[in-house]
Design an enzyme around this catalytic site. Structure first.
Site, short mmCIF file in Angstrom:
data_model
loop_
_atom_site.label_atom_id
_atom_site.label_comp_id
_atom_site.label_asym_id
_atom_site.label_seq_id
_atom_site.Cartn_x
_atom_site.Cartn_y
_atom_site.Cartn_z
N LYS A 277 -2.97 8.21 -0.36
CA LYS A 277 -2.08 8.29 0.81
C LYS A 277 -0.80 9.07 0.46
O LYS A 277 -0.34 9.91 1.24
CB LYS A 277 -1.74 6.87 1.30
N GLN B 184 -0.37 -2.14 2.00
CA GLN B 184 -1.78 -2.02 1.61
C GLN B 184 -2.43 -3.39 1.55
O GLN B 184 -1.89 -4.33 0.97
CB GLN B 184 -1.86 -1.30 0.24
N ASP C 104 -0.67 1.84 10.66
CA ASP C 104 -2.05 1.38 10.54
C ASP C 104 -2.63 0.99 11.91
O ASP C 104 -3.84 0.89 12.06
CB ASP C 104 -2.11 0.13 9.65
N1 GUN Z 1 -7.09 -1.75 3.01
C1 GUN Z 1 -8.28 -1.18 3.30
N2 GUN Z 1 -8.15 -0.33 4.34
C2 GUN Z 1 -6.84 -0.35 4.68
C3 GUN Z 1 -6.10 0.33 5.68
O1 GUN Z 1 -6.61 1.13 6.48
N3 GUN Z 1 -4.76 0.04 5.71
C4 GUN Z 1 -4.18 -0.84 4.86
N4 GUN Z 1 -2.88 -1.06 5.00
N5 GUN Z 1 -4.85 -1.48 3.94
C5 GUN Z 1 -6.17 -1.23 3.85
#
Ligand code: GUN
Length: 285
Positions: free
Chosen positions: A53, A97, A120
């Site tokens: 990211k 996350q 998200d």
């Molecule tokens: N863990 C697995 N997929 C995601 C996601 O799309 N966003 C976040 N914040 N955590 C994750």
């Protein structure tokens, strides 16, 4: 034999386009979009996702801040950090996350993120707006899947779609986006009877369960588009694999996404899109 939908290549193109957009936004508004990412603990998969990211943000020209916190961080300390980021006028997106360590209530944490910075699309306000058909931030993975389907020139309207998996992050929003594109949608899951039969009806089959090779070629309708959201570690080879047995399913499908290099890169790319969207929403507020 079906064509592979190259999520890596498509992501590269979209990130290139976003990099140009960010330059133009910087020239117009005097600052670039900014994203804060919080990682609690040392889950290797989460560390890898978070690195991806931050790297994508760099490629697009989005300012990013990675906040790492130890695994024993209390919920109170994490919530205080979120409050600080919510109040920071120079931050457009806040992402925590997942998964979080067991002693932290994930729902409380998601609720604490200012919904206008919820890149998200997990906050209840965004979820509600999605289901009400109002403007909202759409979760990255299903948003990326829709973009991949569109890229194939596959027309969704009136087709039968089957989504296998009912998570809040992927399955449920995926159903709504397919419905919005006028598909006839079935949601299947671990308790579905005759899963193979249900899947074989699908013109669009989305697998988002997290079980290695749950979907085999005999479950795919000839000519279907198959989207594999699964990210599993093959216990024999140690390599990443999806929910679909791609080698056999691609002989039946018209289009299929690989793992890795399919939906994964697109999820990260859509996070960049959502960050730009939050930035624009905040500027135009
Ligand atoms: N863990 C697995 N997929 C995601 C996601 O799309 N966003 C976040 N914040 N955590 C994750």
């Amino acid at each position: 034999m079906g064509a592979i939908i190259d999520g890596k290549q498509l992501s590269l193109r979209l990130k290139g386009e976003m990099a140009d957009e960010v330059k133009a936004l910087d020239a117009k508004y005097g600052r670039v979009p900014s994203l804060a990412v919080i990682l609690v603990g040392e889950n290797p998969a989460s560390q890898s996702y978070v690195r991806g990211k931050i790297k994508a943000a760099e490629e697009v020209g989005i300012k990013s801040e990675l906040i790492t916190m130890p695994a024993d961080t209390t919920e109170e300390v994490l919530l205080a950090e979120i409050d600080r980021l919510n109040a920071d006028k120079d931050i457009d997106g806040v992402l925590v996350q997942l998964p979080l360590p067991k002693h932290i209530d994930e729902e409380r944490v998601i609720d604490a993120i200012a919904f206008e910075k919820d890149v998200d699309g997990f906050h209840p306000a965004n979820v509600a707006n999605l289901w009400l058909g109002k403007p909202c931030i759409v979760p990255c993975t299903p948003k990326g899947v829709m973009q991949m389907i569109a890229e194939c020139g596959f027309s969704v309207a009136g087709k039968k779609a089957v989504v296998v998996g009912r998570s809040n992050i992927v399955g449920k929003p995926m159903v709504k986006l397919l419905l919005d594109a006028n598909a006839t949608v079935t949601i299947a899951h671990s308790r579905t009877q005759n899963l193979a039969e249900v899947c074989r009806e699908a013109d669009i089959l989305v697998a988002a369960v997290g079980r290695k090779h749950l979907i085999t070629a005999d479950m795919v309708k000839p000519g279907a588009i198959v989207i594999d959201v699964g990210v599993n570690r093959d216990p024999e080879t140690g390599k990443l694999c999806g929910d679909v047995d791609t080698a056999s399913a691609k002989e039946v499908a018209s289009f299929i996404t690989p793992v890795p290099g399919g939906v994964g890169p697109m999820t990260i790319t859509m996070l960049m899109k959502n960050t730009i969207e939050c930035y624009l929403n905040r500027i135009n507020k």
